[in-house]
Design an enzyme around this catalytic site. Sequence first.
Site, PDB file in Angstrom:
ATOM      1  N   SER A 271      58.864  18.153  -3.298  1.00 57.17           N
ATOM      2  CA  SER A 271      60.277  18.117  -2.895  1.00 57.17           C
ATOM      3  C   SER A 271      61.092  17.534  -4.033  1.00 57.17           C
ATOM      4  O   SER A 271      60.914  16.375  -4.411  1.00 57.17           O
ATOM      5  CB  SER A 271      60.458  17.242  -1.658  1.00 57.17           C
TER       6      SER A 271
ATOM      7  N   HIS B 131      59.934  22.858  -3.212  1.00 59.04           N
ATOM      8  CA  HIS B 131      60.571  22.550  -1.921  1.00 59.04           C
ATOM      9  C   HIS B 131      61.952  21.949  -2.175  1.00 59.04           C
ATOM     10  O   HIS B 131      62.086  20.941  -2.883  1.00 59.04           O
ATOM     11  CB  HIS B 131      59.697  21.566  -1.139  1.00 59.04           C
TER      12      HIS B 131
ATOM     13  N   ASP C 121      65.342  20.494  -0.457  1.00 58.54           N
ATOM     14  CA  ASP C 121      65.897  19.921   0.766  1.00 58.54           C
ATOM     15  C   ASP C 121      67.414  19.979   0.733  1.00 58.54           C
ATOM     16  O   ASP C 121      68.056  19.297  -0.068  1.00 58.54           O
ATOM     17  CB  ASP C 121      65.421  18.467   0.909  1.00 58.54           C
TER      18      ASP C 121
ATOM     19  N   MET D  28      70.819  19.266   2.666  1.00 59.00           N
ATOM     20  CA  MET D  28      71.324  18.390   3.739  1.00 59.00           C
ATOM     21  C   MET D  28      72.850  18.383   3.707  1.00 59.00           C
ATOM     22  O   MET D  28      73.454  18.407   2.626  1.00 59.00           O
ATOM     23  CB  MET D  28      70.804  16.974   3.526  1.00 59.00           C
TER      24      MET D  28
ATOM     25  N   HIS E  11      64.502  24.289   2.551  1.00 60.20           N
ATOM     26  CA  HIS E  11      64.489  23.620   3.856  1.00 60.20           C
ATOM     27  C   HIS E  11      65.926  23.255   4.207  1.00 60.20           C
ATOM     28  O   HIS E  11      66.486  22.319   3.642  1.00 60.20           O
ATOM     29  CB  HIS E  11      63.583  22.381   3.741  1.00 60.20           C
TER      30      HIS E  11
ATOM     31  N   MET F 224      68.678  21.694   6.305  1.00 57.42           N
ATOM     32  CA  MET F 224      69.004  20.691   7.322  1.00 57.42           C
ATOM     33  C   MET F 224      70.520  20.673   7.435  1.00 57.42           C
ATOM     34  O   MET F 224      71.194  19.701   7.057  1.00 57.42           O
ATOM     35  CB  MET F 224      68.426  19.327   6.903  1.00 57.42           C
TER      36      MET F 224
ATOM     37  N   MET G 247      57.772  18.273  10.684  1.00 55.61           N
ATOM     38  CA  MET G 247      58.331  17.075  10.058  1.00 55.61           C
ATOM     39  C   MET G 247      57.520  15.862  10.508  1.00 55.61           C
ATOM     40  O   MET G 247      57.421  15.572  11.702  1.00 55.61           O
ATOM     41  CB  MET G 247      59.796  16.875  10.480  1.00 55.61           C
TER      42      MET G 247
ATOM     43  N   ASP H 209      55.748  17.878   6.209  1.00 58.22           N
ATOM     44  CA  ASP H 209      56.793  17.319   5.340  1.00 58.22           C
ATOM     45  C   ASP H 209      57.140  15.897   5.750  1.00 58.22           C
ATOM     46  O   ASP H 209      57.616  15.673   6.860  1.00 58.22           O
ATOM     47  CB  ASP H 209      58.035  18.235   5.459  1.00 58.22           C
TER      48      ASP H 209
HETATM   49  C1  DX5 Z   1      63.071  14.737   4.359  1.00 61.02           C
HETATM   50  C2  DX5 Z   1      62.689  15.894   3.479  1.00 61.02           C
HETATM   51  C3  DX5 Z   1      61.404  15.718   2.757  1.00 61.02           C
HETATM   52  C4  DX5 Z   1      61.325  14.533   1.857  1.00 61.02           C
HETATM   53  C5  DX5 Z   1      59.894  14.185   1.618  1.00 61.02           C
HETATM   54  O1  DX5 Z   1      64.179  15.103   5.114  1.00 61.02           O
HETATM   55  O2  DX5 Z   1      62.609  17.080   4.255  1.00 61.02           O
HETATM   56  O3  DX5 Z   1      61.074  16.914   2.051  1.00 61.02           O
HETATM   57  O4  DX5 Z   1      61.986  14.706   0.653  1.00 61.02           O
HETATM   58  O5  DX5 Z   1      59.858  13.039   0.843  1.00 61.02           O
HETATM   59  P1  DX5 Z   1      58.594  12.059   0.809  1.00 61.02           P
HETATM   60  O6  DX5 Z   1      57.446  12.857   0.309  1.00 61.02           O
HETATM   61  O7  DX5 Z   1      59.033  10.996  -0.145  1.00 61.02           O
HETATM   62  O8  DX5 Z   1      58.393  11.576   2.210  1.00 61.02           O
HETATM   63 ZN    ZN Z   2      61.880  19.067   3.396  1.00 60.38          ZN
END
Ligand code: DX5
Ligand code: ZN
Length: 219
Positions: free
Chosen positions: A9, A34, A36, A38, A67, A69, A138, A176
């Site tokens: 990620s 990956h 993320d 948001m 991903h 969100m 998750m 994840d």
């Molecule tokens: C959280 C994300 C993850 C996150 C994982 O909302 O979807 O992908 O970045 O990070 P670590 O591996 O540090 O838990």
């Molecule tokens: Zn993620």
Amino acid sequence: MPRTLIAPSILSADFATLGAEVSAIAAAGADMIHIDVMDGHFVPNLTIGPAVIKALRPYATLPFDVHLMIAPVDPMISAFRDAGADIITAHPEAGPHLHRTLQAIKASGARAGVSLNPGTPIEAIDNVLDLVDLILIMSVNPGFGGQSFIESQLAKIEAARARIDRTGRDIILEVDGGITPETARRAVSAGATALVAGTAVFKDGPARYGANIAALRGA
Ligand code: DX5
Ligand code: ZN
């Protein structure tokens, strides 16, 4: 058993040199990137959008595992596909019509993923499995890297594994949040085939990325 896919990620990467970071994890053995996304509304953090993904696209040939969100998610699907997303994953709560969202992702030409928050029951995917190429469990509440793996999600990984096996299709089962070599081992034992990891991949800088990825894959 096929080898476990590792999807670093980039939330934990150095945002000032994101292109170089993507190239570095690709060279270090990552299987997917990956990303993320948001919106500060569906989750309490704000990250990157399609323009950044488009800018990163030339830095790796690996699949971009995006991903989302964000809510509402449907109006943004084509923008992420056009930016270079290969897999687009959405949350059932963000549609708000999950089946329609997955149809829209497939229609865009991307592979479709559905992501379940720790509090979202596995049954949320039962009526959409035919549209799904990836299930993302998750193991932390979405929003931030660096959180601890939530143990109760192991049973959900097992439940997802059983459902995938019943379809006979090669659906990726991705986990994840809070992935370390130790939790990686347990997630894979429960049936995961892909692991997202931010902190565990990017810690200690680029010279360690290869070893960090190998440690997760071998766990
Ligand atoms: C959280 C994300 C993850 C996150 C994982 O909302 O979807 O992908 O970045 O990070 P670590 O591996 O540090 O838990
Ligand atoms: Zn993620």
